[in-house]
Design a protein around this motif. Structure first.
Motif, PDB file in Angstrom:
ATOM      1  N   ALA A  42      -0.282  39.147  47.566  1.00 55.01           N
ATOM      2  CA  ALA A  42      -0.015  40.284  46.679  1.00 55.01           C
ATOM      3  C   ALA A  42      -1.185  40.559  45.738  1.00 55.01           C
ATOM      4  O   ALA A  42      -1.175  41.561  45.028  1.00 55.01           O
ATOM      5  CB  ALA A  42       1.254  40.030  45.869  1.00 55.01           C
ATOM      6  N   GLY A  43      -2.170  39.668  45.718  1.00 58.63           N
ATOM      7  CA  GLY A  43      -3.320  39.852  44.843  1.00 58.63           C
ATOM      8  C   GLY A  43      -3.098  39.354  43.433  1.00 58.63           C
ATOM      9  O   GLY A  43      -3.852  39.679  42.528  1.00 58.63           O
ATOM     10  N   TRP A  44      -2.060  38.546  43.240  1.00 63.61           N
ATOM     11  CA  TRP A  44      -1.769  38.022  41.908  1.00 63.61           C
ATOM     12  C   TRP A  44      -2.538  36.753  41.601  1.00 63.61           C
ATOM     13  O   TRP A  44      -2.854  36.488  40.442  1.00 63.61           O
ATOM     14  CB  TRP A  44      -0.278  37.749  41.756  1.00 63.61           C
ATOM     15  N   PHE A  45      -2.771  35.925  42.608  1.00 64.28           N
ATOM     16  CA  PHE A  45      -3.488  34.662  42.443  1.00 64.28           C
ATOM     17  C   PHE A  45      -4.769  34.721  43.257  1.00 64.28           C
ATOM     18  O   PHE A  45      -4.783  35.286  44.350  1.00 64.28           O
ATOM     19  CB  PHE A  45      -2.657  33.477  42.947  1.00 64.28           C
ATOM     20  N   PRO A  46      -5.839  34.086  42.754  1.00 66.50           N
ATOM     21  CA  PRO A  46      -7.070  34.041  43.549  1.00 66.50           C
ATOM     22  C   PRO A  46      -6.949  33.010  44.672  1.00 66.50           C
ATOM     23  O   PRO A  46      -6.150  32.077  44.589  1.00 66.50           O
ATOM     24  CB  PRO A  46      -8.130  33.614  42.529  1.00 66.50           C
ATOM     25  N   LEU A  47      -7.729  33.203  45.701  1.00 63.89           N
ATOM     26  CA  LEU A  47      -7.769  32.244  46.800  1.00 63.89           C
ATOM     27  C   LEU A  47      -8.900  31.272  46.491  1.00 63.89           C
ATOM     28  O   LEU A  47     -10.022  31.413  46.959  1.00 63.89           O
ATOM     29  CB  LEU A  47      -7.991  32.958  48.138  1.00 63.89           C
ATOM     30  N   ASN A  48      -8.568  30.287  45.655  1.00 59.73           N
ATOM     31  CA  ASN A  48      -9.552  29.346  45.150  1.00 59.73           C
ATOM     32  C   ASN A  48      -8.887  27.971  45.110  1.00 59.73           C
ATOM     33  O   ASN A  48      -7.850  27.808  44.475  1.00 59.73           O
ATOM     34  CB  ASN A  48      -9.986  29.809  43.749  1.00 59.73           C
ATOM     35  N   TRP A  49      -9.480  26.989  45.776  1.00 63.83           N
ATOM     36  CA  TRP A  49      -8.854  25.666  45.870  1.00 63.83           C
ATOM     37  C   TRP A  49      -8.686  25.015  44.513  1.00 63.83           C
ATOM     38  O   TRP A  49      -7.671  24.367  44.251  1.00 63.83           O
ATOM     39  CB  TRP A  49      -9.644  24.757  46.808  1.00 63.83           C
ATOM     40  N   LEU A  50      -9.656  25.177  43.640  1.00 71.88           N
ATOM     41  CA  LEU A  50      -9.535  24.592  42.302  1.00 71.88           C
ATOM     42  C   LEU A  50      -8.358  25.218  41.555  1.00 71.88           C
ATOM     43  O   LEU A  50      -7.571  24.509  40.924  1.00 71.88           O
ATOM     44  CB  LEU A  50     -10.838  24.793  41.520  1.00 71.88           C
ATOM     45  N   PHE A  51      -8.226  26.531  41.653  1.00 72.16           N
ATOM     46  CA  PHE A  51      -7.100  27.216  41.018  1.00 72.16           C
ATOM     47  C   PHE A  51      -5.780  26.725  41.601  1.00 72.16           C
ATOM     48  O   PHE A  51      -4.827  26.464  40.872  1.00 72.16           O
ATOM     49  CB  PHE A  51      -7.218  28.727  41.202  1.00 72.16           C
ATOM     50  N   LEU A  52      -5.714  26.600  42.925  1.00 75.29           N
ATOM     51  CA  LEU A  52      -4.472  26.175  43.571  1.00 75.29           C
ATOM     52  C   LEU A  52      -4.106  24.743  43.194  1.00 75.29           C
ATOM     53  O   LEU A  52      -2.933  24.429  42.996  1.00 75.29           O
ATOM     54  CB  LEU A  52      -4.582  26.332  45.082  1.00 75.29           C
ATOM     55  N   LEU A  53      -5.104  23.866  43.081  1.00 78.91           N
ATOM     56  CA  LEU A  53      -4.818  22.488  42.661  1.00 78.91           C
ATOM     57  C   LEU A  53      -4.344  22.440  41.215  1.00 78.91           C
ATOM     58  O   LEU A  53      -3.508  21.618  40.858  1.00 78.91           O
ATOM     59  CB  LEU A  53      -6.058  21.611  42.854  1.00 78.91           C
ATOM     60  N   GLN A  54      -4.867  23.317  40.393  1.00 77.77           N
ATOM     61  CA  GLN A  54      -4.426  23.409  39.001  1.00 77.77           C
ATOM     62  C   GLN A  54      -3.047  24.051  38.918  1.00 77.77           C
ATOM     63  O   GLN A  54      -2.243  23.721  38.048  1.00 77.77           O
ATOM     64  CB  GLN A  54      -5.440  24.228  38.213  1.00 77.77           C
ATOM     65  N   LEU A  55      -2.755  24.964  39.841  1.00 77.50           N
ATOM     66  CA  LEU A  55      -1.500  25.693  39.820  1.00 77.50           C
ATOM     67  C   LEU A  55      -0.296  24.790  40.091  1.00 77.50           C
ATOM     68  O   LEU A  55       0.760  24.979  39.501  1.00 77.50           O
ATOM     69  CB  LEU A  55      -1.535  26.817  40.867  1.00 77.50           C
ATOM     70  N   ILE A  56      -0.452  23.800  40.945  1.00 78.19           N
ATOM     71  CA  ILE A  56       0.680  22.959  41.340  1.00 78.19           C
ATOM     72  C   ILE A  56       1.315  22.248  40.147  1.00 78.19           C
ATOM     73  O   ILE A  56       2.527  22.350  39.943  1.00 78.19           O
ATOM     74  CB  ILE A  56       0.283  21.984  42.465  1.00 78.19           C
ATOM     75  N   PRO A  57       0.538  21.527  39.313  1.00 73.98           N
ATOM     76  CA  PRO A  57       1.203  20.903  38.149  1.00 73.98           C
ATOM     77  C   PRO A  57       1.740  21.932  37.149  1.00 73.98           C
ATOM     78  O   PRO A  57       2.805  21.721  36.562  1.00 73.98           O
ATOM     79  CB  PRO A  57       0.113  20.037  37.505  1.00 73.98           C
ATOM     80  N   GLU A  58       1.042  23.054  36.983  1.00 76.27           N
ATOM     81  CA  GLU A  58       1.547  24.088  36.083  1.00 76.27           C
ATOM     82  C   GLU A  58       2.852  24.662  36.613  1.00 76.27           C
ATOM     83  O   GLU A  58       3.792  24.893  35.851  1.00 76.27           O
ATOM     84  CB  GLU A  58       0.513  25.200  35.913  1.00 76.27           C
ATOM     85  N   PHE A  59       2.915  24.911  37.903  1.00 74.13           N
ATOM     86  CA  PHE A  59       4.130  25.413  38.539  1.00 74.13           C
ATOM     87  C   PHE A  59       5.263  24.418  38.337  1.00 74.13           C
ATOM     88  O   PHE A  59       6.383  24.806  38.003  1.00 74.13           O
ATOM     89  CB  PHE A  59       3.866  25.642  40.036  1.00 74.13           C
ATOM     90  N   ALA A  60       4.964  23.124  38.528  1.00 69.51           N
ATOM     91  CA  ALA A  60       5.991  22.095  38.370  1.00 69.51           C
ATOM     92  C   ALA A  60       6.504  22.040  36.925  1.00 69.51           C
ATOM     93  O   ALA A  60       7.712  21.902  36.703  1.00 69.51           O
ATOM     94  CB  ALA A  60       5.431  20.730  38.792  1.00 69.51           C
TER      95      ALA A  60
END
Length: 152
Positions: free
Chosen positions: A105-123
């Motif tokens: 949807a273009g809401w999150f960047p496709l960036n591994w560092l962002f995705l790794l940071q996103l998981i604990p924030e999501f949790a």
């Protein structure tokens, strides 16, 4: 069942469209953009000169999928499962379902560092929301039990 899926998709589209109008007004005040053209999907569509109506159609399909995903996820708690099983299943369904859809949807960047940071924030956000809802529902159950005790 088909009516429910249609309703869930329509709700997702309505919410997605409303949010896209708000964010487009804030971040792109001169024209409507259903998705961020700075996102990987937005860059791809701009580079390939995808017509605006197709961008909106694409976004609409993603918003509908998010609406169906959220509705399906909420139904997990009405299954005859333990609260732990329903919560863990719901958490992973939302993480593995919503994050890819949010990237598309273009809401999150496709960036591994962002995705790794996103998981604990999501949790953490998930845990906060789950705790609030759990406390609210347990108060309702306690109130119902008090009413039932009074009738006996």
């Amino acid at each position: 069942m088909k009516k429910q899926v249609f309703h869930d998709a329509t709700t997702g589209i309505l919410i997605g469209l409303t949010l896209s109008i708000i964010f487009s007004f804030i971040y792109s005040p001169s024209y409507y953009a259903p998705l961020s053209y700075e996102s990987p999907v937005g860059q791809f569509m701009r580079e390939h000169q995808v017509h605006g109506s197709l961008v909106l159609l694409y976004s609409t399909v993603i918003w509908a999928a998010i609406g169906v995903l959220f509705s399906f996820g909420s139904r997990l708690f009405s299954q005859d499962w333990s609260l732990l099983r329903a919560t863990v299943t719901h958490f992973f369904l939302m993480l593995l379902g919503f994050v890819p859809l949010a990237i598309l949807a273009g809401w999150f960047p496709l960036n591994w560092l962002f995705l790794l940071q996103l998981i604990p924030e999501f949790a953490i956000v998930y845990l906060i929301i789950w705790t609030i809802l759990y406390k609210r529902e347990s108060k309702k159950v306690a109130h119902i039990n008090q009413l039932l005790a009074k009738k006996k």
